[in-house]
Write a protein that holds these residues in place. Structure first.
Motif, PDB file in Angstrom:
ATOM      1  N   HIS A 173       0.849  -1.220  -0.020  1.00  0.00           N
ATOM      2  CA  HIS A 173       0.037  -0.180  -0.066  1.00  0.00           C
ATOM      3  C   HIS A 173       0.900   1.146   0.104  1.00  0.00           C
ATOM      4  CE1 HIS A 173      -3.841  -2.047   0.287  1.00  0.00           C
ATOM      5  NE2 HIS A 173      -3.408  -2.434   1.563  1.00  0.00           N
ATOM      6  N   GLN A 174       1.958   1.260   0.730  1.00  0.00           N
ATOM      7  CA  GLN A 174       3.010   2.288   0.618  1.00  0.00           C
ATOM      8  C   GLN A 174       3.612   2.490  -0.813  1.00  0.00           C
ATOM      9  OE1 GLN A 174       5.590   2.642   3.947  1.00  0.00           O
ATOM     10  NE2 GLN A 174       4.260   1.949   5.351  1.00  0.00           N
ATOM     11  N   ARG A 175       3.771   1.504  -1.553  1.00  0.00           N
ATOM     12  CA  ARG A 175       4.501   1.557  -2.818  1.00  0.00           C
ATOM     13  C   ARG A 175       3.503   2.181  -3.834  1.00  0.00           C
ATOM     14  NH1 ARG A 175       8.995  -0.222  -5.769  1.00  0.00           N
ATOM     15  NH2 ARG A 175       8.928   1.300  -7.762  1.00  0.00           N
ATOM     16  N   VAL A 176       1.982   1.608  -3.903  1.00  0.00           N
ATOM     17  CA  VAL A 176       1.206   2.215  -4.876  1.00  0.00           C
ATOM     18  C   VAL A 176      -0.134   2.424  -4.312  1.00  0.00           C
ATOM     19  CG1 VAL A 176      -0.056   1.871  -7.154  1.00  0.00           C
ATOM     20  CG2 VAL A 176       2.407   1.242  -7.054  1.00  0.00           C
ATOM     21  N   TYR A 177      -0.850   3.308  -4.045  1.00  0.00           N
ATOM     22  CA  TYR A 177      -2.315   3.638  -3.399  1.00  0.00           C
ATOM     23  C   TYR A 177      -2.771   4.583  -4.204  1.00  0.00           C
ATOM     24  CZ  TYR A 177      -5.764   4.025  -0.227  1.00  0.00           C
ATOM     25  OH  TYR A 177      -7.194   4.072   0.511  1.00  0.00           O
ATOM     26  N   LEU A 178      -4.165   4.017  -4.691  1.00  0.00           N
ATOM     27  CA  LEU A 178      -5.265   4.890  -5.632  1.00  0.00           C
ATOM     28  C   LEU A 178      -6.141   5.521  -4.575  1.00  0.00           C
ATOM     29  CD1 LEU A 178      -5.666   6.410  -8.005  1.00  0.00           C
ATOM     30  CD2 LEU A 178      -6.928   3.992  -8.755  1.00  0.00           C
ATOM     31  N   ARG A 179      -6.104   6.949  -4.380  1.00  0.00           N
ATOM     32  CA  ARG A 179      -7.002   7.515  -3.546  1.00  0.00           C
ATOM     33  C   ARG A 179      -8.555   7.077  -4.123  1.00  0.00           C
ATOM     34  NH1 ARG A 179      -9.916  12.410  -2.807  1.00  0.00           N
ATOM     35  NH2 ARG A 179     -10.081  13.187  -0.893  1.00  0.00           N
ATOM     36  N   GLY A 180      -9.476   6.439  -3.210  1.00  0.00           N
ATOM     37  CA  GLY A 180     -10.887   6.179  -3.658  1.00  0.00           C
ATOM     38  C   GLY A 180     -11.009   5.055  -4.278  1.00  0.00           C
ATOM     39  N   ASP A 181     -10.231   4.085  -4.559  1.00  0.00           N
ATOM     40  CA  ASP A 181     -10.406   2.712  -5.170  1.00  0.00           C
ATOM     41  C   ASP A 181      -9.930   1.574  -4.355  1.00  0.00           C
ATOM     42  OD1 ASP A 181     -10.865   0.731  -7.070  1.00  0.00           O
ATOM     43  OD2 ASP A 181     -10.247   2.175  -8.772  1.00  0.00           O
ATOM     44  N   THR A 182     -10.798   1.565  -3.363  1.00  0.00           N
ATOM     45  CA  THR A 182     -10.561   0.111  -2.620  1.00  0.00           C
ATOM     46  C   THR A 182     -10.178  -1.209  -3.167  1.00  0.00           C
ATOM     47  OG1 THR A 182     -11.772   1.295  -0.552  1.00  0.00           O
ATOM     48  CG2 THR A 182     -11.061  -1.065  -0.425  1.00  0.00           C
ATOM     49  N   PRO A 183     -11.099  -1.599  -4.253  1.00  0.00           N
ATOM     50  CA  PRO A 183     -10.828  -2.932  -4.826  1.00  0.00           C
ATOM     51  C   PRO A 183      -9.621  -2.773  -5.701  1.00  0.00           C
ATOM     52  CG  PRO A 183     -13.106  -2.371  -5.141  1.00  0.00           C
ATOM     53  CD  PRO A 183     -12.470  -1.124  -4.616  1.00  0.00           C
ATOM     54  N   PHE A 184      -9.155  -1.871  -6.358  1.00  0.00           N
ATOM     55  CA  PHE A 184      -7.984  -1.537  -6.858  1.00  0.00           C
ATOM     56  C   PHE A 184      -6.605  -1.834  -5.997  1.00  0.00           C
ATOM     57  CE2 PHE A 184      -4.217   0.821  -8.217  1.00  0.00           C
ATOM     58  CZ  PHE A 184      -3.941   0.382  -9.561  1.00  0.00           C
ATOM     59  N   ASN A 185      -6.601  -1.140  -4.842  1.00  0.00           N
ATOM     60  CA  ASN A 185      -5.886  -1.013  -3.753  1.00  0.00           C
ATOM     61  C   ASN A 185      -5.504  -2.503  -3.247  1.00  0.00           C
ATOM     62  OD1 ASN A 185      -5.079   1.730  -4.269  1.00  0.00           O
ATOM     63  ND2 ASN A 185      -6.662   2.323  -2.774  1.00  0.00           N
ATOM     64  N   GLU A 186      -6.557  -2.964  -2.749  1.00  0.00           N
ATOM     65  CA  GLU A 186      -6.473  -4.145  -1.880  1.00  0.00           C
ATOM     66  C   GLU A 186      -6.199  -5.452  -3.154  1.00  0.00           C
ATOM     67  OE1 GLU A 186      -6.292  -4.483   1.043  1.00  0.00           O
ATOM     68  OE2 GLU A 186      -7.265  -2.619   1.544  1.00  0.00           O
ATOM     69  N   SER A 187      -6.843  -5.576  -4.063  1.00  0.00           N
ATOM     70  CA  SER A 187      -6.275  -6.543  -5.209  1.00  0.00           C
ATOM     71  C   SER A 187      -4.857  -6.299  -5.465  1.00  0.00           C
ATOM     72  CB  SER A 187      -6.982  -6.503  -6.296  1.00  0.00           C
ATOM     73  OG  SER A 187      -8.475  -6.594  -6.172  1.00  0.00           O
ATOM     74  N   PHE A 188      -4.272  -5.182  -5.710  1.00  0.00           N
ATOM     75  CA  PHE A 188      -2.723  -5.022  -5.903  1.00  0.00           C
ATOM     76  C   PHE A 188      -2.295  -5.579  -4.554  1.00  0.00           C
ATOM     77  CE2 PHE A 188       0.510  -1.949  -4.968  1.00  0.00           C
ATOM     78  CZ  PHE A 188       1.403  -2.537  -5.722  1.00  0.00           C
ATOM     79  N   ALA A 189      -2.565  -5.273  -3.632  1.00  0.00           N
ATOM     80  CA  ALA A 189      -1.567  -5.649  -2.371  1.00  0.00           C
ATOM     81  C   ALA A 189      -1.816  -7.242  -2.220  1.00  0.00           C
ATOM     82  CB  ALA A 189      -2.407  -4.978  -0.970  1.00  0.00           C
ATOM     83  N   VAL A 190      -3.000  -7.677  -2.461  1.00  0.00           N
ATOM     84  CA  VAL A 190      -2.866  -9.248  -2.399  1.00  0.00           C
ATOM     85  C   VAL A 190      -1.704  -9.836  -3.287  1.00  0.00           C
ATOM     86  CG1 VAL A 190      -4.403 -11.304  -2.822  1.00  0.00           C
ATOM     87  CG2 VAL A 190      -5.009  -9.307  -1.336  1.00  0.00           C
ATOM     88  N   ALA A 191      -1.835  -9.287  -4.583  1.00  0.00           N
ATOM     89  CA  ALA A 191      -0.996  -9.775  -5.617  1.00  0.00           C
ATOM     90  C   ALA A 191       0.488  -9.874  -5.139  1.00  0.00           C
ATOM     91  CB  ALA A 191      -1.416  -9.241  -6.850  1.00  0.00           C
ATOM     92  N   VAL A 192       0.836  -8.896  -4.603  1.00  0.00           N
ATOM     93  CA  VAL A 192       2.031  -8.380  -4.074  1.00  0.00           C
ATOM     94  C   VAL A 192       2.433  -9.183  -3.007  1.00  0.00           C
ATOM     95  CG1 VAL A 192       3.841  -6.749  -3.245  1.00  0.00           C
ATOM     96  CG2 VAL A 192       2.343  -5.880  -5.106  1.00  0.00           C
TER      97      VAL A 192
END
Length: 342
Positions: A173-192
């Motif tokens: 989440h500290q590497r990439v975080y998109l304000r206001g898009d929870t599915p994007f942020n959480e799916s990205f973090a799960v993949a990492v």
């Protein structure tokens, strides 16, 4: 005092108060991991776990390109099983989660409380107005680098690999975080998180643990796929033009079918009961919406990483490029990746 800026927006002063008190208490309890390891009073099991997680934290920055800062280099015992309790809510006949908006993180599809009773109070108010509600305990949260997030006792309750996965997830989440898009942020973090664990376990001597994690990951993906299929079926139902009363009846039928299909999946696993507790409590829209929040696009991010042949820096560049698209363009691109994913 940075937390009000992080959380700010349309929350009430009472919500601000519990958030500030909870986070300040968490930070006040934190001590450097090295200090805890050297402390003679530290139980041997905790010392061993902290040494393992310390090594994984260094690995995260050295091998995964995750931030090299003081996050997860201190330890705090909160004396409770979860760091926060998140409240998810949806309308009775919709899978669209309610949104709460804050200054720096934008709008998110849950509201976090440091005390279970406060989460229960919020949940009761939402149920009173007719919403489906789900309370999920969370072992860690990220301030996106605004403060140095400590390693918590709540993160250590499961196996060491599960703890390492949480550290990788929160650092993502500290590497990439998109304000206001929870599915994007959480799916990205799960993949990492998943890729990080795979690489962590590629070290010599981890063969047995690799097999355990492989089986666990396959079963998590199968369980998540099952839930997402029913989420899609329910979404089609709610978007249909049949009367609301018929929707309510069909909603009950679909959740009953989900239980039957889960029982069959469990049987194929030889009786593995890891998801029994989740399935045994009230199934509703909010619970499925929470699953969609964390896993909706995970397969798309896996596919994106595969296209970069595992090059994480190029992958992060691609993710940042996705974050710069409009919401419609971003979702269309992610859906294309989902379609192409194996």
């Amino acid at each position: 005092m940075l937390l009000p800026l992080l959380l700010g927006g349309c929350a009430t002063l009472g919500y601000y108060g519990q958030a500030i008190r909870g986070h300040v208490d968490l930070l006040a309890r934190a001590r450097p991991v090295d200090t805890v390891i050297r402390d003679p009073a530290t139980p041997p099991a905790l010392r061993e776990r902290l040494e393992q997680v310390k090594a994984a934290r260094d690995f995260a920055s050295r091998e995964l390109g995750l931030p090299d800062n003081d996050s997860y280099r201190r330890y705090a015992d909160l004396g409770r099983p979860y760091a926060v309790w998140n409240v998810f809510a949806t309308p009775e006949l919709s899978l669209q989660p309610r949104q709460w908006c804050f200054l720096l993180v934008g709008c998110v599809s849950y509201r976090g409380y440091f005390a279970r009773e406060h989460a229960e109070r919020e949940a009761a108010a939402l149920r009173e107005r007719g919403d489906d509600v789900y309370i999920g305990g969370v072992v860690a949260y990220s301030t996106l680098g605004t403060t140095d997030d400590p390693l918590l006792n709540t993160m250590l309750h499961r196996g060491v690999i599960e703890t390492v996965a949480v550290v990788f997830h929160e650092l993502a989440h500290q590497r990439v975080y998109l304000r206001g898009d929870t599915p994007f942020n959480e799916s990205f973090a799960v993949a990492v998180e998943e890729e990080g664990v795979r690489r962590w376990l590629a070290r010599p001597g981890q063969e047995q643990e690799r097999e355990r994690v492989r089986i666990g990951r396959e079963r998590r993906q199968a369980f998540t796929a099952l839930l997402l299929r029913y989420r899609e079926r329910l979404d089609r139902l709610y978007r249909s033009t049949i009367p609301d009363e018929d929707k309510r009846l069909d909603k009950l039928k679909l959740f009953a079918e989900l239980r039957v299909d889960y029982a069959a999946l469990r049987t194929r696993w030889g009786g593995d009961d890891r998801y029994d507790r989740w399935m045994s409590t009230d199934l509703n829209n909010a619970k499925l919406a929470a699953v969609g929040t964390y896993h909706r696009y995970t397969a798309a991010f896996r596919a994106l990483l595969a296209r970069r042949n595992g090059d994480l820096e190029k992958f992060y560049e691609d993710v940042r490029a996705l974050a710069e698209l409009s919401k419609n363009e971003r979702e269309a691109r992610l859906n294309q990746l989902l379609t192409a994913a194996p």
